[in-house]
Design an enzyme around this catalytic site. Structure first.
Site, PDB file in Angstrom:
ATOM      1  N   HIS A   1       7.896  43.108  44.817  1.00 45.57           N
ATOM      2  CA  HIS A   1       8.693  44.159  45.440  1.00 45.57           C
ATOM      3  C   HIS A   1      10.152  43.766  45.656  1.00 45.57           C
ATOM      4  O   HIS A   1      11.022  44.619  45.699  1.00 45.57           O
ATOM      5  CB  HIS A   1       8.062  44.572  46.778  1.00 45.57           C
TER       6      HIS A   1
ATOM      7  N   CYS B   1      11.147  37.274  41.730  1.00 47.25           N
ATOM      8  CA  CYS B   1      10.823  37.542  43.125  1.00 47.25           C
ATOM      9  C   CYS B   1      12.112  37.325  43.917  1.00 47.25           C
ATOM     10  O   CYS B   1      13.186  37.187  43.323  1.00 47.25           O
ATOM     11  CB  CYS B   1       9.662  36.677  43.634  1.00 47.25           C
TER      12      CYS B   1
ATOM     13  N   GLY C   1      12.709  33.427  43.425  1.00 49.22           N
ATOM     14  CA  GLY C   1      12.369  32.909  42.102  1.00 49.22           C
ATOM     15  C   GLY C   1      11.428  31.725  42.155  1.00 49.22           C
ATOM     16  O   GLY C   1      10.803  31.381  41.151  1.00 49.22           O
TER      17      GLY C   1
ATOM     18  N   GLY D   1       8.529  31.219  44.071  1.00 52.52           N
ATOM     19  CA  GLY D   1       7.100  31.546  44.053  1.00 52.52           C
ATOM     20  C   GLY D   1       6.591  31.908  42.675  1.00 52.52           C
ATOM     21  O   GLY D   1       5.555  31.401  42.227  1.00 52.52           O
TER      22      GLY D   1
ATOM     23  N   HIS E   1      16.194  22.040  25.453  1.00 49.29           N
ATOM     24  CA  HIS E   1      15.596  20.730  25.696  1.00 49.29           C
ATOM     25  C   HIS E   1      14.133  20.785  26.112  1.00 49.29           C
ATOM     26  O   HIS E   1      13.379  19.839  25.829  1.00 49.29           O
ATOM     27  CB  HIS E   1      16.369  19.979  26.771  1.00 49.29           C
TER      28      HIS E   1
ATOM     29  N   ARG F   1      14.411  14.664  19.493  1.00 47.11           N
ATOM     30  CA  ARG F   1      13.933  13.786  20.565  1.00 47.11           C
ATOM     31  C   ARG F   1      13.257  14.559  21.691  1.00 47.11           C
ATOM     32  O   ARG F   1      12.447  14.022  22.434  1.00 47.11           O
ATOM     33  CB  ARG F   1      15.090  12.960  21.132  1.00 47.11           C
TER      34      ARG F   1
END
Length: 148
Positions: A8, A64, A67, A69, A97, A131
């Site tokens: 929400h 959210c 961010g 959670g 990366h 790598r």
């Protein structure tokens, strides 16, 4: 294919991102929520992450308020590498990366303009391989070895 989900607290930002993705011609699957009625972010983050993990080449975006959670939830799904990004450089590097396949955004700490720029950076970047393969492989190996 881009899957997107939010709680929400992320409805407005999600709608702006879906509009941007549509303008870019991206195929988007909106997994909700579409209202500001209180919901549990794990339900939406897990659903999005599961779809990303099950769909070759798919990417996901979860939102959210912070961010945090949704990124924690997404990273519980095997095969998902979700990065919480607050700047374009984070979005670029997590793809270059870490071969991140999901992006987490905080609607309460990232303004719309910045969030849209982060989304574009995330979608425009590609895994560099080289790598970095060894390191990403170690994540997958750990995940496989510790699966229940």
């Amino acid at each position: 294919m881009i899957f997107i989900a939010n709680d929400h607290g992320g409805v407005e930002l999600k709608n702006a991102i879906v509009k941007l993705l549509g303008e870019r011609g991206e195929k988007v699957v909106d997994l909700g929520t579409g209202t500001e009625d209180s919901v549990d972010y794990p339900d939406f983050a897990f659903a999005c992450a599961e779809r990303v993990a099950a769909t070759d080449g798919a990417l996901g975006i979860v939102i959210c308020k912070s961010g945090v959670g949704v990124s924690i939830c997404a990273n519980k799904v095997k095969g998902v590498r979700c990065a919480l990004c607050t700047a374009e450089i984070n979005a670029k590097l997590c793809r270059n990366h870490n071969n991140a396949n999901m992006l987490a955004l905080g609607a309460g700490n990232t303004d719309e303009r910045t969030a849209l720029a982060i989304v574009v950076a995330f979608l425009s970047a590609e895994f560099e391989g080289g790598r970095h393969c060894r390191r990403v492989d170690k994540i997958s190996e750990y995940e496989d070895a510790h699966a229940k």
